[in-house]
Write a protein that holds these residues in place. Structure first.
Motif, PDB file in Angstrom:
ATOM      1  N   GLY A  90       0.828  -1.206   0.000  1.00 18.34           N
ATOM      2  CA  GLY A  90       0.000   0.000   0.000  1.00 18.34           C
ATOM      3  C   GLY A  90       0.859   1.250   0.000  1.00 18.34           C
ATOM      4  O   GLY A  90       2.078   1.200  -0.154  1.00 18.34           O
ATOM      5  N   LYS A  91       0.208   2.377   0.173  1.00 17.87           N
ATOM      6  CA  LYS A  91       0.901   3.668   0.174  1.00 17.87           C
ATOM      7  C   LYS A  91       0.947   4.194   1.600  1.00 17.87           C
ATOM      8  O   LYS A  91      -0.091   4.412   2.222  1.00 17.87           O
ATOM      9  CB  LYS A  91       0.190   4.655  -0.739  1.00 17.87           C
ATOM     10  N   ILE A  92       2.166   4.385   2.107  1.00 12.63           N
ATOM     11  CA  ILE A  92       2.378   4.855   3.475  1.00 12.63           C
ATOM     12  C   ILE A  92       3.177   6.146   3.429  1.00 12.63           C
ATOM     13  O   ILE A  92       4.232   6.202   2.805  1.00 12.63           O
ATOM     14  CB  ILE A  92       3.128   3.795   4.315  1.00 12.63           C
ATOM     15  N   ASN A  93       2.689   7.180   4.094  1.00 12.30           N
ATOM     16  CA  ASN A  93       3.402   8.448   4.197  1.00 12.30           C
ATOM     17  C   ASN A  93       4.332   8.364   5.415  1.00 12.30           C
ATOM     18  O   ASN A  93       3.850   8.322   6.555  1.00 12.30           O
ATOM     19  CB  ASN A  93       2.411   9.596   4.349  1.00 12.30           C
ATOM     20  N   PRO A  94       5.650   8.337   5.203  1.00  9.52           N
ATOM     21  CA  PRO A  94       6.583   8.176   6.333  1.00  9.52           C
ATOM     22  C   PRO A  94       6.477   9.278   7.384  1.00  9.52           C
ATOM     23  O   PRO A  94       6.529   8.993   8.578  1.00  9.52           O
ATOM     24  CB  PRO A  94       7.966   8.196   5.671  1.00  9.52           C
ATOM     25  N   LYS A  95       6.310  10.518   6.969  1.00 11.07           N
ATOM     26  CA  LYS A  95       6.246  11.639   7.917  1.00 11.07           C
ATOM     27  C   LYS A  95       5.023  11.503   8.832  1.00 11.07           C
ATOM     28  O   LYS A  95       5.135  11.658  10.050  1.00 11.07           O
ATOM     29  CB  LYS A  95       6.187  12.962   7.143  1.00 11.07           C
ATOM     30  N   GLU A  96       3.865  11.200   8.250  1.00 10.86           N
ATOM     31  CA  GLU A  96       2.649  11.054   9.050  1.00 10.86           C
ATOM     32  C   GLU A  96       2.767   9.888  10.026  1.00 10.86           C
ATOM     33  O   GLU A  96       2.324   9.977  11.162  1.00 10.86           O
ATOM     34  CB  GLU A  96       1.437  10.832   8.141  1.00 10.86           C
ATOM     35  N   ASN A  97       3.352   8.782   9.581  1.00 11.96           N
ATOM     36  CA  ASN A  97       3.479   7.614  10.445  1.00 11.96           C
ATOM     37  C   ASN A  97       4.518   7.829  11.541  1.00 11.96           C
ATOM     38  O   ASN A  97       4.378   7.317  12.643  1.00 11.96           O
ATOM     39  CB  ASN A  97       3.774   6.366   9.618  1.00 11.96           C
ATOM     40  N   PHE A  98       5.556   8.609  11.248  1.00 13.74           N
ATOM     41  CA  PHE A  98       6.536   8.978  12.269  1.00 13.74           C
ATOM     42  C   PHE A  98       5.842   9.768  13.381  1.00 13.74           C
ATOM     43  O   PHE A  98       6.011   9.479  14.568  1.00 13.74           O
ATOM     44  CB  PHE A  98       7.655   9.810  11.633  1.00 13.74           C
ATOM     45  N   GLU A  99       5.033  10.747  12.982  1.00 12.57           N
ATOM     46  CA  GLU A  99       4.318  11.566  13.964  1.00 12.57           C
ATOM     47  C   GLU A  99       3.287  10.734  14.733  1.00 12.57           C
ATOM     48  O   GLU A  99       3.113  10.914  15.942  1.00 12.57           O
ATOM     49  CB  GLU A  99       3.655  12.747  13.268  1.00 12.57           C
ATOM     50  N   LEU A 100       2.599   9.820  14.046  1.00 12.63           N
ATOM     51  CA  LEU A 100       1.620   8.953  14.701  1.00 12.63           C
ATOM     52  C   LEU A 100       2.286   8.127  15.801  1.00 12.63           C
ATOM     53  O   LEU A 100       1.784   8.056  16.920  1.00 12.63           O
ATOM     54  CB  LEU A 100       0.974   8.022  13.666  1.00 12.63           C
ATOM     55  N   GLN A 101       3.429   7.520  15.491  1.00 12.32           N
ATOM     56  CA  GLN A 101       4.118   6.683  16.474  1.00 12.32           C
ATOM     57  C   GLN A 101       4.621   7.515  17.653  1.00 12.32           C
ATOM     58  O   GLN A 101       4.600   7.062  18.798  1.00 12.32           O
ATOM     59  CB  GLN A 101       5.270   5.918  15.827  1.00 12.32           C
ATOM     60  N   ASN A 102       5.047   8.735  17.407  1.00  9.21           N
ATOM     61  CA  ASN A 102       5.512   9.597  18.495  1.00  9.21           C
ATOM     62  C   ASN A 102       4.361  10.048  19.384  1.00  9.21           C
ATOM     63  O   ASN A 102       4.497  10.091  20.607  1.00  9.21           O
ATOM     64  CB  ASN A 102       6.280  10.799  17.942  1.00  9.21           C
ATOM     65  N   ARG A 103       3.213  10.383  18.789  1.00  7.34           N
ATOM     66  CA  ARG A 103       2.036  10.731  19.604  1.00  7.34           C
ATOM     67  C   ARG A 103       1.605   9.544  20.449  1.00  7.34           C
ATOM     68  O   ARG A 103       1.265   9.686  21.623  1.00  7.34           O
ATOM     69  CB  ARG A 103       0.880  11.174  18.697  1.00  7.34           C
ATOM     70  N   LEU A 104       1.633   8.375  19.835  1.00  9.03           N
ATOM     71  CA  LEU A 104       1.248   7.164  20.559  1.00  9.03           C
ATOM     72  C   LEU A 104       2.230   6.878  21.698  1.00  9.03           C
ATOM     73  O   LEU A 104       1.824   6.502  22.800  1.00  9.03           O
ATOM     74  CB  LEU A 104       1.192   5.989  19.584  1.00  9.03           C
ATOM     75  N   ALA A 105       3.538   7.092  21.461  1.00  8.01           N
ATOM     76  CA  ALA A 105       4.541   6.894  22.512  1.00  8.01           C
ATOM     77  C   ALA A 105       4.317   7.865  23.663  1.00  8.01           C
ATOM     78  O   ALA A 105       4.409   7.476  24.836  1.00  8.01           O
ATOM     79  CB  ALA A 105       5.951   7.063  21.942  1.00  8.01           C
ATOM     80  N   ASN A 106       4.003   9.121  23.350  1.00  6.90           N
ATOM     81  CA  ASN A 106       3.729  10.104  24.402  1.00  6.90           C
ATOM     82  C   ASN A 106       2.521   9.695  25.235  1.00  6.90           C
ATOM     83  O   ASN A 106       2.534   9.815  26.460  1.00  6.90           O
ATOM     84  CB  ASN A 106       3.505  11.486  23.799  1.00  6.90           C
ATOM     85  N   LYS A 107       1.483   9.209  24.580  1.00 12.37           N
ATOM     86  CA  LYS A 107       0.298   8.759  25.317  1.00 12.37           C
ATOM     87  C   LYS A 107       0.653   7.585  26.218  1.00 12.37           C
ATOM     88  O   LYS A 107       0.226   7.517  27.366  1.00 12.37           O
ATOM     89  CB  LYS A 107      -0.809   8.367  24.345  1.00 12.37           C
ATOM     90  N   LYS A 108       1.446   6.641  25.719  1.00 11.20           N
ATOM     91  CA  LYS A 108       1.820   5.474  26.511  1.00 11.20           C
ATOM     92  C   LYS A 108       2.688   5.889  27.707  1.00 11.20           C
ATOM     93  O   LYS A 108       2.552   5.327  28.786  1.00 11.20           O
ATOM     94  CB  LYS A 108       2.512   4.434  25.643  1.00 11.20           C
ATOM     95  N   LEU A 109       3.547   6.877  27.527  1.00 17.11           N
ATOM     96  CA  LEU A 109       4.361   7.361  28.651  1.00 17.11           C
ATOM     97  C   LEU A 109       3.483   8.006  29.719  1.00 17.11           C
ATOM     98  O   LEU A 109       3.707   7.810  30.913  1.00 17.11           O
ATOM     99  CB  LEU A 109       5.414   8.352  28.161  1.00 17.11           C
ATOM    100  N   LEU A 110       2.500   8.762  29.288  1.00 21.72           N
ATOM    101  CA  LEU A 110       1.609   9.410  30.256  1.00 21.72           C
ATOM    102  C   LEU A 110       0.752   8.405  31.017  1.00 21.72           C
ATOM    103  O   LEU A 110       0.387   8.641  32.162  1.00 21.72           O
ATOM    104  CB  LEU A 110       0.704  10.424  29.556  1.00 21.72           C
ATOM    105  N   THR A 111       0.427   7.285  30.380  1.00 22.42           N
ATOM    106  CA  THR A 111      -0.385   6.267  31.049  1.00 22.42           C
ATOM    107  C   THR A 111       0.477   5.254  31.797  1.00 22.42           C
ATOM    108  O   THR A 111      -0.051   4.327  32.399  1.00 22.42           O
ATOM    109  CB  THR A 111      -1.290   5.534  30.041  1.00 22.42           C
TER     110      THR A 111
END
Length: 178
Positions: free
Chosen positions: A92-113
């Motif tokens: 499929g088609k994956i935008n690297p920049k968007e997925n980089f930001e998605l993983q970082n937002r998810l990591a921040n949420k996991k750190l807060l929890t």
């Protein structure tokens, strides 16, 4: 430009559109498919945030639709179908920049929890999309604060290695003494 995490702060992190899971397998992805009916050819796609399981499901579905119904259009079905199948074969088609930001937002949420291991996995996944010194530094500090500890202070893999070598040496000595 690293933002500070504040306990109790709400971090909005995406979830899988199908099962609502939030883990390191999430990707923002577009899976194109082609449907043709004699002189009419449609190009459509499944787009969204999907976990590994649902990416595979939609990839198989898009491939099946394109393979069965993409070729039926004259003349564009014969043009669009191989191109679409090529994109699907590459995942499929994956935008690297968007997925980089998605993983970082998810990591921040996991750190807060308090899910440090989950945050580490997300940050490691983000490095597949973009190399970032900030992420590497954050990972290094998380690795140092979360080393696996055992009663003897050795990592579990080293304890297993020592135990296996002890058993082998005991068997050798037992063989020599008999």
């Amino acid at each position: 430009m690293e933002q500070e995490l504040v306990p109790g702060e709400i971090v909005h992190a995406p979830v899988c559109h199908v099962c609502k899971v939030q883990d390191e397998t999430l990707r923002i992805i577009t899976l194109p498919f082609v449907v043709s009916i004699i002189f009419v050819t449609f190009q459509r796609s499944f787009s969204g945030v999907y976990c590994r399981k649902h990416r595979r499901l939609y990839l198989i579905l898009a491939s099946l639709i394109t393979t069965l119904f993409g070729w039926l259009g004259i003349p564009f079905g014969f043009l669009f179908t191989p191109i679409t199948l090529f994109h699907l074969a590459r995942g499929g088609k994956i935008n690297p920049k968007e997925n980089f930001e998605l993983q970082n937002r998810l990591a921040n949420k996991k750190l807060l929890t308090g899910d440090v291991q989950g945050a580490i996995r997300c940050l490691e996944e983000s490095l597949q999309f973009e190399d970032s010194p900030d992420v590497r530094q954050k990972l290094q500090s998380l690795y140092q604060t979360n080393l696996p500890q055992t009663a003897a202070g050795f990592p579990p893999s080293l304890k297993l290695f020592i135990a296996i070598n002890g058993i082998v040496l005991a068997a050798i000595f037992a063989g020599i003494l008999t």
